[in-house]
Write a protein that holds these residues in place. Structure first.
Motif, short mmCIF file in Angstrom:
data_model
loop_
_atom_site.label_atom_id
_atom_site.label_comp_id
_atom_site.label_asym_id
_atom_site.label_seq_id
_atom_site.Cartn_x
_atom_site.Cartn_y
_atom_site.Cartn_z
N SER A 267 0.84 -1.20 0.00
CA SER A 267 0.00 0.00 0.00
C SER A 267 0.88 1.25 0.00
O SER A 267 1.86 1.35 0.73
N THR A 268 0.51 2.16 -0.88
CA THR A 268 1.24 3.43 -0.94
C THR A 268 0.51 4.52 -0.18
O THR A 268 0.93 5.67 -0.21
N ARG A 269 -0.60 4.15 0.48
CA ARG A 269 -1.35 5.15 1.24
C ARG A 269 -0.50 5.64 2.40
O ARG A 269 -0.02 4.83 3.20
N PRO A 270 -0.30 6.93 2.53
CA PRO A 270 0.51 7.44 3.64
C PRO A 270 -0.16 7.17 4.98
O PRO A 270 -1.39 7.18 5.09
N LYS A 271 0.64 6.89 6.01
CA LYS A 271 0.12 6.62 7.33
C LYS A 271 -0.39 7.92 7.96
O LYS A 271 0.31 8.92 7.98
N THR A 272 -1.61 7.87 8.45
CA THR A 272 -2.18 9.03 9.13
C THR A 272 -1.76 9.01 10.59
O THR A 272 -1.22 8.01 11.09
N ALA A 273 -2.05 10.09 11.29
CA ALA A 273 -1.76 10.13 12.73
C ALA A 273 -2.52 9.02 13.45
O ALA A 273 -2.01 8.41 14.41
N PHE A 274 -3.74 8.75 13.01
CA PHE A 274 -4.54 7.67 13.62
C PHE A 274 -3.92 6.31 13.35
O PHE A 274 -3.86 5.45 14.24
N ASP A 275 -3.43 6.09 12.13
CA ASP A 275 -2.77 4.82 11.81
C ASP A 275 -1.58 4.59 12.73
O ASP A 275 -1.35 3.49 13.23
N LEU A 276 -0.79 5.63 12.95
CA LEU A 276 0.39 5.52 13.81
C LEU A 276 -0.02 5.27 15.26
O LEU A 276 0.63 4.49 15.97
#
Length: 301
Positions: free
Chosen positions: A41-50
């Protein structure tokens, strides 16, 4: 005829050799690309993902999915994705009120080992054909799906009725499937279970309580009865529990109390957990959610 046959054979052999050479040549010229067709996945990690990675994946080995994924979705239902803001809040609530409650009473190793490994948030309810709908669903003790996240309300009644009664119920199944409980529990309401009609019209909560069941679903069979009794005891305040016992009447309350005592003994002797201590912790943590003591939007810790 012999000569003609030999010539024909030679011609056929030559044709076969030629065809083979062409085939081999074609394959050798068709070089394989060593680039994988499986793309990360090339979707950038959001603050929530982190935040999820730190607080769920690293801490409990739990993958919390808040994006609606086809492979994680039951195609029986028409479902909508979960709202991001509500997903953030609910992730905090589940962490604080359930996972960390068990950490406090039984230790993080216990929670990490036994908690389901996947949580899925879905925005809409899962409607059945008879207009009933699910707010929670469990799959083999490995995954719990929470529905209707888009209508999230930060009230005790909504959170318990929509989510935590189901979560505690399913976690109880995990515990009893890992280490079984006393079969004498089955005898308490033997002959009174209604596996084919517990949901029928007229089977109200009062009907169930007065027959010694904490809910109508508890009337289905003894394993569901055990899980329902434990779950409702944990999420009800003492005042709410007493109100149910009043509705149950003398006979119904005595039966439910007998079941609760067997559950209390099982949890203490098998898991070294005092369910009254656990209940106190859960109630306190729910109060902290409701009164705003916990920042449900914080993504930096």
């Amino acid at each position: 005829m012999k000569t003609r046959y030999s010539l024909l054979t030679a011609v056929l052999v030559c044709c076969c050799i030629t065809a083979t050479l062409i085939t081999l040549t074609s394959c050798s010229e068709d070089a394989l690309d060593d680039t994988s067709v499986v793309k990360d996945s090339t979707r950038p990690k959001t603050a929530f993902d982190l935040w999820l990675h730190k607080n769920y994946v690293e801490t409990y080995n739990i993958n919390l999915k808040y994006r609606l994924e086809d492979m994680e979705t039951d195609f029986t239902y028409t479902l909508a994705p979960a709202d991001l803001s509500n997903s953030v809040k609910l992730a905090h609530i589940v962490l604080h009120t359930w996972l960390q409650a068990y950490d406090e009473v039984a230790g993080m190793d216990f929670t990490r080992q036994l908690a389901p490994k996947v949580f899925q948030f879905v925005g809409s309810p899962a409607f059945e054909t008879d207009n009933r709908y699910m707010m929670g669903q469990a799959e083999g003790g490995m995954k719990i799906t929470l529905f209707d996240v888009n209508e999230l309300k930060i009230t005790r009644s909504f959170l318990n009725n929509s989510y935590f009664q189901s979560i505690h119920h399913e976690f109880t199944h995990i515990l009893t499937q890992t280490k079984d409980y006393d079969t004498d529990y089955q005898k308490i309401s033997e002959g009174l279970y209604e596996p084919a009609s517990w949901y029928a019209s007229g089977k109200t909560e009062s009907y169930a309580l007065q027959r010694g069941f904490i809910s109508t679903y508890a009337m289905k069979e003894y394993n569901e009865d055990f899980a329902e009794t434990m779950a409702f005891y944990l999420v009800y305040t003492p005042a709410e529990w007493q109100q149910k016992m009043t509705t149950a009447g003398t006979d119904g309350a005595a039966i439910i109390s007998q079941k609760l005592q067997m559950i209390r003994s099982y949890m203490q002797t098998t898991w070294n957990i005092d369910i009254d201590d656990l209940r106190t912790v859960i109630q306190r943590r729910m109060d902290e959610i409701i009164d705003g003591s916990i920042d449900l939007d914080e993504l930096t810790n």
